[in-house]
Design an enzyme around this catalytic site. Structure first.
Site, PDB file in Angstrom:
ATOM      1  NE  ARG A   1      27.255  66.062  28.707  1.00 41.26           N
ATOM      2  CZ  ARG A   1      26.303  65.656  28.872  1.00 41.26           C
ATOM      3  NH1 ARG A   1      26.070  64.299  29.161  1.00 41.26           N
ATOM      4  NH2 ARG A   1      24.982  66.192  28.974  1.00 41.26           N
TER       5      ARG A   1
ATOM      6  CD  GLU B   1      19.127  57.114  29.565  1.00 41.39           C
ATOM      7  OE1 GLU B   1      18.669  57.282  30.807  1.00 41.39           O
ATOM      8  OE2 GLU B   1      19.721  58.020  29.014  1.00 41.39           O
ATOM      9  CD1 TRP B   2      14.057  53.817  24.151  1.00 38.60           C
ATOM     10  CD2 TRP B   2      12.893  51.973  24.987  1.00 38.60           C
ATOM     11  NE1 TRP B   2      12.657  53.706  23.456  1.00 38.60           N
ATOM     12  CE2 TRP B   2      12.071  52.699  24.199  1.00 38.60           C
ATOM     13  CE3 TRP B   2      12.579  51.057  25.764  1.00 38.60           C
ATOM     14  CZ2 TRP B   2      10.820  52.317  23.907  1.00 38.60           C
ATOM     15  CZ3 TRP B   2      11.098  50.825  25.614  1.00 38.60           C
ATOM     16  CH2 TRP B   2      10.445  51.284  24.692  1.00 38.60           C
ATOM     17  NE  ARG B   3      15.016  60.404  28.331  1.00 37.89           N
ATOM     18  CZ  ARG B   3      15.191  61.735  28.327  1.00 37.89           C
ATOM     19  NH1 ARG B   3      16.448  61.907  28.148  1.00 37.89           N
ATOM     20  NH2 ARG B   3      14.228  62.515  28.116  1.00 37.89           N
TER      21      ARG B   3
ATOM     22  CB  SER C   1      19.053  61.901  25.409  1.00 40.32           C
ATOM     23  OG  SER C   1      20.466  61.675  26.209  1.00 40.32           O
TER      24      SER C   1
ATOM     25  CE  LYS D   1      21.668  60.614  34.291  1.00 40.50           C
ATOM     26  NZ  LYS D   1      20.907  60.374  33.218  1.00 40.50           N
TER      27      LYS D   1
ATOM     28  CD  GLU E   1      14.176  64.836  37.934  1.00 39.24           C
ATOM     29  OE1 GLU E   1      15.328  64.402  37.652  1.00 39.24           O
ATOM     30  OE2 GLU E   1      13.725  64.493  39.161  1.00 39.24           O
TER      31      GLU E   1
ATOM     32  CG  HIS F   1      18.033  65.037  35.355  1.00 42.03           C
ATOM     33  ND1 HIS F   1      17.651  63.818  35.815  1.00 42.03           N
ATOM     34  CD2 HIS F   1      19.001  64.720  34.105  1.00 42.03           C
ATOM     35  CE1 HIS F   1      18.210  62.647  35.142  1.00 42.03           C
ATOM     36  NE2 HIS F   1      19.268  63.100  34.077  1.00 42.03           N
TER      37      HIS F   1
ATOM     38  NE  ARG G   1      15.655  61.793  32.813  1.00 43.55           N
ATOM     39  CZ  ARG G   1      16.020  60.734  33.716  1.00 43.55           C
ATOM     40  NH1 ARG G   1      15.156  60.547  34.849  1.00 43.55           N
ATOM     41  NH2 ARG G   1      17.237  60.093  33.587  1.00 43.55           N
TER      42      ARG G   1
END
Length: 256
Positions: free
Chosen positions: A216, A50-52, A235, A174, A90, A147, A86
């Site tokens: 997790r 995942e690229w934030r 992250s 999610k 959140e 979130h 993001r």
């Protein structure tokens, strides 16, 4: 109860692996560091990354963002990719709704990613539904997310959020929450099992922080199809290293 199962690349990956998919985030702020982080991830037992984007120094420049995506796709084409911006509400960075939507559409048009994360609370219900439809029309799948960094909501609220994601047309649902006590963690695990029974879409859940680490690694038990683990920087609070996570998941699989 769910009456159908949507075709979803993430679900197929999980079924092929016979364990939850391991995702490692990239949280670097410059292009060179992003490429180095991806190389390190590719050297580990990671299934998807995942690229934030919100951590990138030029995060609001859509052309710079897509330039990085093009580089990642050309150099690391075998690694499936999630793109996530993001927002501040959140746990990320501030961005105006209009700019957020514009960036998501621009990324989708580039077709350099496999999944795009869309925050379910980012705008009106109609706007979010239309954004998800736009992304789908480019052939990219959507992970709808929500979130809670301060608490763990009650069961009805958590299932209600995931129901909104499902009704909006997301491919994956999610939910991440912050526990204040052990019962919060157990409630999240129970909600995950319920969601796995109710919704046709695959679900990803986690209880954050040290208290929630068990969530997790509990995907085989609860039905959560993916877990996040770190290669270098993390992250979100509570992430553990990829190697440790893989050992836990493999141990669980061997004993079941």
């Amino acid at each position: 109860m769910k009456d159908k199962v949507r075709t979803c690349k993430l679900r197929m990956m999980r079924d092929e692996l016979k364990r939850p998919v391991i995702c490692a985030p990239i949280v670097a702020d410059e292009e060179k560091a992003i490429a180095e982080a991806m190389q390190n991830i590719c050297n580990e037992s990671v299934d998807i990354t995942e690229w934030r984007i919100d951590k990138y120094c030029y995060r609001k420049d859509k052309k710079q963002v897509v330039g990085v995506l093009k580089m990642l796709r050309e150099q690391f084409y075998n690694m499936p990719l999630i793109c996530t911006f993001r927002t501040a509400n959140e746990g990320g960075e501030p961005i105006e709704d209009e700019k957020y939507y514009e960036l998501i559409r621009y990324i989708a048009d580039s077709k350099f990613t496999d999944y795009i994360d869309i925050e379910i609370n980012r705008g009106s219900v109609q706007d979010v539904c239309e954004l998800i439809e736009y992304v789908h029309n480019t052939g990219i799948e959507v992970i709808a997310s929500c979130h809670y960094f301060e608490h763990t909501p009650d069961k009805e609220e958590m299932l209600g959020v995931m129901r909104r994601m499902s009704e909006a047309g997301a491919d994956v649902l999610k939910l991440a929450v912050m526990p204040r006590n052990r019962r919060d963690v157990l409630r999240l695990l129970e909600v995950t099992m319920d969601a796995d029974d109710i919704f046709c879409e695959p679900v990803i859940t986690m209880s954050m922080g040290k208290l929630g680490v068990v969530s997790r690694a509990a995907g085989d038990l609860t039905g959560s199809v993916m877990t996040f683990a770190g290669v270098g920087e993390i992250s979100a609070p509570g992430q553990i290293a990829v190697g440790e996570m893989l050992n836990i998941l493999n141990s669980f699989a061997e004993n079941n």
